[in-house]
Every structure is written in structure tokens, then in C-alpha cells.
Write an enzyme that holds these catalytic residues in place. Structure first.
Site, PDB file in Angstrom:
ATOM      1  N   LYS A 345      78.755  16.440  -5.580  1.00 16.59           N
ATOM      2  CA  LYS A 345      78.320  15.213  -4.906  1.00 16.59           C
ATOM      3  C   LYS A 345      78.087  14.081  -5.901  1.00 16.59           C
ATOM      4  O   LYS A 345      78.145  12.903  -5.544  1.00 16.59           O
ATOM      5  CB  LYS A 345      77.050  15.477  -4.111  1.00 16.59           C
ATOM      6  CG  LYS A 345      77.145  16.619  -3.105  1.00 16.59           C
ATOM      7  CD  LYS A 345      78.106  16.318  -1.984  1.00 16.59           C
ATOM      8  CE  LYS A 345      78.271  17.471  -1.027  1.00 16.59           C
ATOM      9  NZ  LYS A 345      77.131  17.705  -0.153  1.00 16.59           N
ATOM     10  N   ASP A 346      77.834  14.413  -7.158  1.00 14.24           N
ATOM     11  CA  ASP A 346      77.593  13.376  -8.174  1.00 14.24           C
ATOM     12  C   ASP A 346      78.812  12.482  -8.382  1.00 14.24           C
ATOM     13  O   ASP A 346      78.667  11.319  -8.769  1.00 14.24           O
ATOM     14  CB  ASP A 346      77.200  14.012  -9.513  1.00 14.24           C
ATOM     15  CG  ASP A 346      75.788  14.576  -9.510  1.00 14.24           C
ATOM     16  OD1 ASP A 346      74.912  13.959  -8.885  1.00 14.24           O
ATOM     17  OD2 ASP A 346      75.573  15.627 -10.134  1.00 14.24           O
TER      18      ASP A 346
END
Length: 737
Positions: A345-346
Site C-alpha cells: 500500500k505504500d
């Protein structure tokens, strides 16, 4: 008019003679006249009084391409080296450089640029012009700067064949490659448009690409977005139904409840363009790919490059950002956990906050609403907390997660990532409730209108329903393939399969988008845990939630029954039939199921295959891989590994997306490694794991966050829509008022 400094006189056609010639041609050859007039009008409407300014390193072909572009547009062509510098100095550029030295040469070159002006022309800069700030500011005022981005390897080969032995900055202590790398930041500072020139591309082709890029730059109408639920007839009748990138980043969800998608789909790269990125860094690949997907009217290219550099620079612990590691046989791991919160998700959420801040108007405050099944929450909180202080004053985040539906470490991480503009709220329900509630809040016009009027605050989404969350994920799937080519595992053009642990369908959809853009992906393999609704759907065409209850598993991030991004994929294979998509998802909402037509199921099964993994098999895979390789998989990657083992045919490499670091799921990992007694303290669990000296090491960012969390607190609320709305209003009152 066209003015230059000490430029050779141009042969001009007077207005009277031009009119006379036009009249004769119109009368004698009307078809030819119409074609010439159309060409003239097209070129002059393209340029107007602006210049097309070609910029790039020595050997990029600026002079040759400039001449071709000028010929196509029937406009003046100016080469700064030949027509300005050498005319001004009465000597060749190389003689001047030899006479005055590097620093004095740059200054003299800059002065000549300051004394130069032109309009309606094609200008080819020297390779060193961009290193003089004042000169570039002057020439850029009346022009569109086009950066001819040619791979360094190609440039060096060209310069060698041209026997070029002297360029500005080249000395005994500096190699040619060093000089080319040193200049890149100067080029990135000034350009409006990048034209990426892959391998073995002719000057004629590049000239066409320049013209296409300039047309795109001047016409943002070409790149609009539509809802997955909008009808074709409605789109043609309602101009307001078309949205731009900045609109969809802000709005997140379409007003009709659908998801935004590009009306003309994503751009396709040529094989040569992809091959030109084989030796590029991750950041360079991201710049080239995302610039083609985000119109400069929404975010200027140079600003976008700055944002990408910030997002994927020091925030990631690995210099390769998304490295590909050989696991065993024909299996490779795409490690997507080197960001600050240890999950894939980063990649979107270090980038999206800066995109969002660049798109929103300065006159309004924004509250970002997020629903998470595990990893999204901490990634959103961390990403938005890294904004500039002025942006944090007008942008806040509220993260909702199932209070009892995430791992202890994930919960500790979300609590630890809370900052002055970012909060977490545990909800006494499951992820599907959280996600559905947020969708309903966005479409509740009474509530959103009240927040805008009463508090001057608008709501926005940061879940993968937001296009700006999904788009950055395309980059790492493309990058993984290019890395395999760069490592010599496969030649470019050979196919690969990709296996992805899948819940909300965003990550696997991004892989499919990479395939559409020209990456040779054969099959996208969807890996489910015991919540295997997607596996059943891909195999049968029936999406059926009747009688299903969400099962809490070790791979909590894919504990999802309603896959939001599936809607985007179905819209694509249904040829953008928004009425059909509306019908399917209304039926799912009201009756709990829908079934695809046979022809659509056949299309789907050409792209996707699916399998699922039990809890026992997940833990067994973690133990087996560690025993044989010393590498620890997280629970989600283990799900994908099990499914990949079952479904791959071993005729090509398979890239398994390693979507999170095993540290986030320490209790399950310790159980898989057959540790009898497990301390319930998350920090103690990580210390125990670190004693194994496994690969990869314990995640640095996660360890630091847990150390800081201590007795950190968070809000908890009931799984009730009105309660969530009350929390939202209270936060707005406290932060913005």
C-alpha cells in the site's frame, strides 16, 4: 512576429504574393489547396506564437528532429549551437569551450540565450543550455519545452560513433556517463513534456512523437474519466459527466456510485519504449509511465517528477524500491514491503497524498475517509502525515478499521501512525461494513452538503476505489518484468505469469492494466484465502454472497467478500457498458448475487485464473519455504505461493507479489515456524523473530513504530452508520474549526 539575435535572414513570402499564390492554387487545384490549407491551419493552431523548444543531452538528436518538426509545421527552425552561438562568437562551439573553459562557457552561453527571442519556431537547444537558469527562464517564457529523454546507453553509443570527444563538463576526472547523469536534474527542472525515445527509433518517428505530445499538452479534453455506471448515451449528452484526473482524485467515487476509469483507456507503450526503460531506476520508470497517464494540465510533468522523487526516495529502505528476488525454480518474489509501513500500500500512499494536495483548490478543507482490512490504514496515515505543514492544516485523515479484524501488530501500527492530522477509529464490525458505510456516506448528498456549508469541508476517499490509489500500482508490475529482463532471466517479449493475493481486486487489476500497456503478462493468477468468493466467480461467472459469512484468517488484508475494483475490470471487458455494470452491481447489492453472460466469462477466463488456500496450507508453505531457503513469507504471500504451486504450468517465470512484510503477522509466522509459546506483546514477538536471522530482516520502520506506540490510544465505535457520521463531524469540528 519572429525575432532572433544575429540570426541569418529568412526568405519571406509577402502577404500579397501569398494571397496571389493561394488564389491560383485554389482555382486550379482545389483538392490540393484544401490539403495545404488544412496542414497550414493545423500547424499554426498547434504553435500559434509559441515555440517548440527541444531539450536533451548531446546526441539526443535535437537538431535533426527539430528540422523534421519544422518541416512538418512549415515554420522556422533555429539551432542554438549553429545559428546563435557560433554566429555570435564567430567560432565553433568546441573552440569556444577550449578557449574559455567550462564555467565561463556556461555563462557566455547563457548570455547569448538571454539576448535571443523568437516566436512560432522550433528551437533546438544545446545540451548545456538547461544548466543556465536565467537563460532557460527567458526562453521558456514563450515556449513549450520538450525533453527528448534518450537512455544513457543509447546516448553513449551515439556519441562514440560520432567521435565526440568534448562536451561541456567533460574532463579527466569525469566520465561521459557521469556528465550525462549530472545533467538529468537540470533537464527535469525545465521540461513541460517528456518524449521518451526507446531503442532503435528513427528521427522521423521521434518527430511524430513530439508533435503528438505537443497536441496532447495543448488539449486536456483528450484525457477524461467516466463512471463505470454511466451509459454511452448519457455521456454523449452530458458534458459535465466527463471528469479530469484532478477531479477524480478529489472526488474518489462517482456521483452515481460507480468508479472512475479513463474514457480512452490507458496509453500503450511500444516494445522499444519498454526496452528503453530496462536499465532505468524505479523512479525513472515511474516518471515515464505516470507522465503518460496524468495530463500536465492536472499536474505539470516537472512537478510530478518532483512528487515521485519524494515518494520513492528516502522513504523506502531498499534502493531498488521494489526488488525482484529469485525464490526457487521458475518462481520470483516481487518484494513490495520496503516502504515505511511494510506493505504494498505504500507504493500508492506515499505518492497519492502529494497528488491530492496538488489537485485540490486552496479554498476548501478536505477530510480523507478510509476503510481498511489491515495494511491500508497505517499506509494512509503515514502518507498524509508526511505532507508539508501548510497542507496538513487543510487535509486530515480518518481511518476506519474492523476493531477485531486486524492483527495485533497491524492495530498497534495504525495507532502508532496517528499524527496531528491523522486518526484511527476501530469499528465493531467487519471490513465489508466499513467499506460499504464509506461508499454510502459519499453518496449521501444531504450529509456531504451539510459538511461543506457548515464547516467548509469536503470528503474524499483514499481507498483503492480512488484512481490515484490504483494507478501507481501499475508501475511496480511493469518494473518487475523489466527487472527480469535486466537480470537476463528472460529476453524482452517473453511472457510471464503473475500471482497476487487478492481481496479488493485492486492489485491484480493494476497488473492487468500493465498488460494492456504492453507488458507481456500471460496470465494474472488470483489467489484467495478461505474467503474465496473471487475464486468461485472466476471459475463459474457467478458472484454469490448468499449464505457467505466473512471468515477471519491469518491473511486479514484479503478477508473481503465485496471486491470493489472488480467493477472496473467488468466495465472494461463489457466494452464500457455502464448499464450492464449498474445492473450487475445493483443485483449484487439487492439480491446478493449476479451471473456473467457466457461471452464475458470467456473473456475473463482468457485473462484470469484463480485458486484458494486453506489456513493449514498457508502455515505449511511458510514453514516449508523457510526450511528450504531461509526466507520467511508473510501470510498473504504464502497464500499466493500455494496457489502458484497448484496453477502454474512451469513454461514461463511466475512473479509472486509479496504484498507485506512477515513482521506484521508475527503470531501466525511464529506458529508456522512451530514456536510453542508466543508472547502476546507485539514488540516481543518481533524481537523473537529477529533472532532467526532470516531473510528478509525485520522491517526497520515497523520496529520503530511499535517502539513509539507504547500505550497509545484510539477511538472505538459501534458498527452503525449514524455513529460513524457523528465521528466524522466531531473530527472536522476539532481539526478545522
Amino acid at each position: 512576429m519572429f525575432h532572433i539575435f544575429q540570426y541569418r535572414p529568412l526568405r519571406l513570402i509577402t502577404q500579397n504574393s501569398l494571397s496571389s499564390m493561394c488564389l491560383k492554387l485554389m482555382l486550379s487545384r482545389p483538392v490540393a489547396f484544401a490539403q495545404i490549407w488544412k496542414s497550414w491551419f493545423s500547424s499554426h493552431s498547434l504553435l500559434g506564437n509559441k515555440n517548440i523548444i527541444l531539450m536533451g543531452p548531446p546526441g539526443a538528436g535535437k537538431t535533426t528532429i527539430g528540422r523534421i518538426v519544422g518541416q512538418k509545421l512549415d515554420c522556422p527552425v533555429i539551432d542554438i549551437d549553429d545559428d546563435i552561438l557560433e554566429t555570435t562568437w564567430n567560432m565553433s562551439v568546441s573552440e569556444k569551450l577550449q578557449n574559455v573553459g567550462y564555467e565561463e562557457f556556461l555563462e557566455e552561453e547563457g548570455k547569448a540565450l538571454l539576448n535571443f527571442s523568437a516566436s512560432g519556431s522550433v528551437i533546438s537547444l544545446s545540451g548545456s543550455n538547461p544548466m543556465h537558469a536565467a537563460g532557460m527562464q527567458h526562453v521558456k517564457k514563450n515556449g513549450i519545452v520538450v525533453y527528448l529523454d534518450v537512455p544513457t546507453r543509447v546516448i553513449m553509443s551515439r556519441l562514440k560513433s560520432m567521435a565526440v570527444d568534448r562536451i561541456v563538463g567533460l574532463s579527466a576526472g569525469n566520465s561521459l556517463k557521469d556528465i550525462l547523469q549530472f545533467r538529468k536534474p537540470f533537464y527535469k527542472r525545465w521540461y513541460d513534456i517528456r518524449v521518451f525515445c526507446g531503442d532503435d527509433v528513427t528521427a522521423e518517428v521521434v518527430a511524430e512523437k513530439v508533435l503528438d505530445a505537443v497536441k496532447r499538452y495543448q488539449d486536456s479534453e483528450l484525457e477524461t474519466f467516466i463512471s463505470t455506471r454511466s451509459s454511452r448515451s448519457g455521456r454523449s449528452m452530458e458534458k459535465d459527466s466527463h471528469k479530469y484526473f484532478s477531479d477524480v482524485v478529489i472526488q474518489g467515487l462517482a456521483p452515481d456510485g460507480g468508479l472512475f476509469v479513463p474514457e480512452r483507456r490507458l496509453p500503450k507503450f511500444t516494445a522499444g519504449e519498454w526496452q528503453g526503460l530496462i536499465e532505468a531506476t524505479y523512479i525513472e520508470r515511474a516518471e515515464v509511465i505516470l507522465e503518460r497517464c496524468i495530463h500536465p494540465a492536472d499536474i505539470p510533468a516537472s512537478k510530478l517528477a518532483e512528487i515521485i522523487g519524494t515518494a520513492y526516495g528516502e522513504n523506502f529502505s531498499c534502493s531498488k524500491v521494489a526488488p525482484v528476488r529469485h525464490l526457487a525454480g521458475n518462481q520470483f518474489l516481487l518484494e513490495l514491503f520496503h516502504g515505511p509501513t511494510a506493505s504494498f500500500k505504500d507504493f500508492a500512499l506515499q505518492l497519492m497524498p502529494h497528488l491530492f494536495a496538488s489537485c485540490i483548490p486552496r479554498s476548501c478543507n478536505y477530510l480523507i475517509l478510509v476503510a481498511t482490512s489491515g495494511d491500508t490504514g497505517s499506509a494512509v496515515l503515514d502518507g498524509f502525515s508526511r505532507l508539508h505543514d501548510t497542507d496538513k492544516q487543510r487535509i486530515a485523515v480518518m481511518n476506519f478499521f474492523p476493531e477485531d479484524g486486524v492483527s495485533p501488530i497491524q492495530k498497534s501500527q495504525m495507532i502508532g501512525c496517528q499524527k496531528e492530522n491523522a486518526w484511527s477509529v476501530g469499528v465493531k464490525s467487519d471490513f465489508d461494513f466499513c467499506q460499504t458505510a464509506i461508499k454510502q456516506i459519499f453518496t449521501n448528498s444531504d450529509f456531504t452538503g451539510f459538511l461543506t456549508v457548515e464547516y467548509g469541508t469536503a470528503l474524499a476517499a483514499a481507498n483503492s476505489i480512488n484512481w490515484a490509489r490504483l494507478l501507481p500500482q501499475v508501475v511496480y508490475h511493469a518494473s518487475a518484468y523489466l527487472d527480469l529482463v535486466h537480470q537476463g532471466i528472460i529476453p524482452f517479449g517473453s511472457p510471464v505469469d503473475i500471482c497476487i493475493p487478492t481481496g479488493n481486486f485492486g492489485n491484480i487489476l493494476a497488473a492487468f492494466y500493465a498488460k494492456m500497456m504492453g507488458i507481456p503478462i500471460r496470465k494474472c493468477i488470483c489467489a484467495s484465502n478461505e474467503n474465496n468468493v473471487l475464486t468461485d466467480f472466476i471459475r463459474t461467472g457467478v458472484y454469490d454472497l448468499r449464505g457467505r459469512k466473512l471468515i477471519s484468517t491469518f491473511s486479514s488484508a484479503v478477508d473481503i467478500l465485496k471486491s470493489s475494483n472488480l467493477e472496473r475490470y467488468l466495465h472494461l471487458i463489457a466494452n464500457e457498458d455502464g448499464q450492464l455494470v449498474t445492473q450487475l452491481f445493483n443485483q449484487l447489492e439487492n439480491q446478493g448475487h449476479f451471473q456473467l453472460r457466457k461471452d464475458l466469462l470467456e473473456k475473463l477466463q482468457q485473462d484470469l485464473v484463480a485458486g484458494w488456500c486453506s489456513e493449514e496450507d498457508c502455515l505449511a508453505a511458510i514453514h516449508s519455504v523457510y526450511s528450504t531457503t531461509g526466507y520467511i513469507l508473510d501470510t498473504h504471500t504464502a497464500v499466493a505461493k500455494v496457489v502458484a504451486d497448484r496453477l502454474q504450468d512451469r513454461t514461463c517465470p511466475i512473479i509472486i507479489s509479496s504484498t507485506a512484510h512477515y513482521s506484521k503477522f508475527a503470531p501466525a509466522i511464529l506458529r508456522a515456524l512451530r514456536i510453542a509459546e508466543i508472547n502476546q506483546n507485539p514488540l516481543s514477538q518481533l524481537h523473537l523473530l529477529s533472532s532467526y536471522s532470516a531473510l528478509p530482516p525485520i522491517h526497520w520502520g515497523l520496529l520503530e513504530t511499535l517502539k513509539k506506540t507504547g500505550n497509545g490510544d484510539h477511538q472505538v465505535c459501534a458498527g452503525d452508520m449514524n455513529v460513524l457520521m457523528h465521528h466524522i463531524e466531531t473530527l472536522i469540528q476539532n481539526h478545522f474549526m
